[in-house]
Write an enzyme that holds these catalytic residues in place. Sequence first.
Site, PDB file in Angstrom:
ATOM      1  N   HIS A 179      80.518 -39.926  -3.301  1.00 33.85           N
ATOM      2  CA  HIS A 179      81.867 -40.016  -3.477  1.00 33.85           C
ATOM      3  C   HIS A 179      83.523 -39.647  -4.075  1.00 33.85           C
ATOM      4  O   HIS A 179      83.617 -39.147  -5.491  1.00 33.85           O
ATOM      5  CB  HIS A 179      82.410 -42.132  -4.201  1.00 33.85           C
ATOM      6  CG  HIS A 179      83.316 -42.100  -3.438  1.00 33.85           C
ATOM      7  ND1 HIS A 179      84.955 -42.660  -4.089  1.00 33.85           N
ATOM      8  CD2 HIS A 179      83.551 -43.402  -1.670  1.00 33.85           C
ATOM      9  CE1 HIS A 179      85.262 -43.680  -3.447  1.00 33.85           C
ATOM     10  NE2 HIS A 179      85.260 -43.786  -2.210  1.00 33.85           N
ATOM     11  N   VAL A 181      85.375 -40.258  -5.581  1.00 34.84           N
ATOM     12  CA  VAL A 181      86.190 -40.863  -7.856  1.00 34.84           C
ATOM     13  C   VAL A 181      84.797 -40.960  -8.531  1.00 34.84           C
ATOM     14  O   VAL A 181      85.187 -41.035  -9.845  1.00 34.84           O
ATOM     15  CB  VAL A 181      86.887 -42.501  -7.246  1.00 34.84           C
ATOM     16  CG1 VAL A 181      87.652 -42.170  -6.604  1.00 34.84           C
ATOM     17  CG2 VAL A 181      85.143 -43.456  -7.034  1.00 34.84           C
ATOM     18  N   LYS A 182      83.717 -40.393  -7.706  1.00 39.97           N
ATOM     19  CA  LYS A 182      82.258 -39.822  -8.846  1.00 39.97           C
ATOM     20  C   LYS A 182      82.705 -39.040  -9.912  1.00 39.97           C
ATOM     21  O   LYS A 182      83.760 -37.799  -9.175  1.00 39.97           O
ATOM     22  CB  LYS A 182      81.050 -40.101  -8.066  1.00 39.97           C
ATOM     23  CG  LYS A 182      81.150 -41.195  -7.098  1.00 39.97           C
ATOM     24  CD  LYS A 182      81.323 -41.965  -8.141  1.00 39.97           C
ATOM     25  CE  LYS A 182      80.579 -43.538  -7.504  1.00 39.97           C
ATOM     26  NZ  LYS A 182      80.863 -44.097  -6.325  1.00 39.97           N
ATOM     27  N   PRO A 183      81.495 -38.798 -10.677  1.00 36.06           N
ATOM     28  CA  PRO A 183      81.806 -36.991 -11.614  1.00 36.06           C
ATOM     29  C   PRO A 183      82.177 -36.131 -10.781  1.00 36.06           C
ATOM     30  O   PRO A 183      83.017 -35.221 -11.341  1.00 36.06           O
ATOM     31  CB  PRO A 183      80.593 -36.987 -11.740  1.00 36.06           C
ATOM     32  CG  PRO A 183      80.031 -38.871 -12.234  1.00 36.06           C
ATOM     33  CD  PRO A 183      80.704 -39.151 -11.106  1.00 36.06           C
TER      34      PRO A 183
END
Length: 367
Positions: A179, A181-183
């Site tokens: 997603h 906002v993930k790393p």
Amino acid sequence: MHPPRPATRLPYGRQTIDDDDVEAVAATLRGDWLTQGPAIERFEHALAERVGAEHAVAYANGTAALHGACAAARLGPGQTSGTSALSFVASANCARYLGAEVELIDIDPATLNLDTTAIPSDLDALVPVHYAGLSVDLAALSARPPVVIEDAAHALGAWTPDGPVGNCAHSDMTCFSFHPVKPVTTGEGGVVTTNNAELAERLRRFRSHGTIRDESQGGWYYEVAELGMNYRLTDIQAALGLSQLGKLDHFIARRQAIAARYDELLASFPIDLPPAAPPGYGHGYHIYPIRVDDRRGVYDRLHADGIAVQVHYVPIHHHPIYRGLAAACPATDRAYARLLSLPVFPTMSDDDQDRVVTALERALTPS
């Protein structure tokens, strides 16, 4: 009285997309394959190599990856999966999709991860959640169920004394999310890693309708051997993911630097800072969760100041579909009442961070 709301709103997280990411996607769009093509395999291979796993199987999103992992583990009616009460509902839903029951496990307030000393001995599966990017100590589980599926949606790039999260040193499968906002991001997407070739094959079948191809009967021939889903990732997404993966070390280092600076700037504030990584562990800092009194007031005042803080998460047993569970999770409830995630993302500047700290100080001491 607060100053006027700033023109720019600072989110708690966001993607970091550079020109080379855009070009990687554009090159795929100009090519022959938009889905089910060679970019998928390249992305899977790179991800498996990065985390030290034998196999990586790409999925449409992190929830689909969890569903696929539970399906590959043959979880079903009459069985029970345990997971942390402090997580997004996908960590529990993945078992329910297959008719299994869910048991919620309270957290250890020192880590905000599930309490490794409280694992029921009769579970058929466990889905430990690496909350905020800090890995659960899977070597310390009080009981090891037959199947362990790591929910590492927050933890790509994190590590333990046994190596990178995702190498399945103490689990059967590990699930990641991509997603924005993930790393790293693929827009939407997920991957399951495993060291078990049979599980990898089941994962591939499940993401593609349960299909098995048999070219000995003709190049067109296929059979649907079991119930599956259409959970395939596209080549467009895989191209973005492959480009992003090359920046993972930089992204994690930047998140860790931001977290260390928060630790220093907020040391005297009347709040609880996030749990630190113990020796031998590397924290991914997908989020930076502090604990504050008057959480609702602080949340509202920060949003009025243009700081879009978030709460991670409404505990699973607070949702209507899970309220029937006899879940006694007092540590989770106490943490939830005070949790607040401050902004952290790789392109966040020191000026951005100073703005957050100044706004938080005002929010904690309203006039």
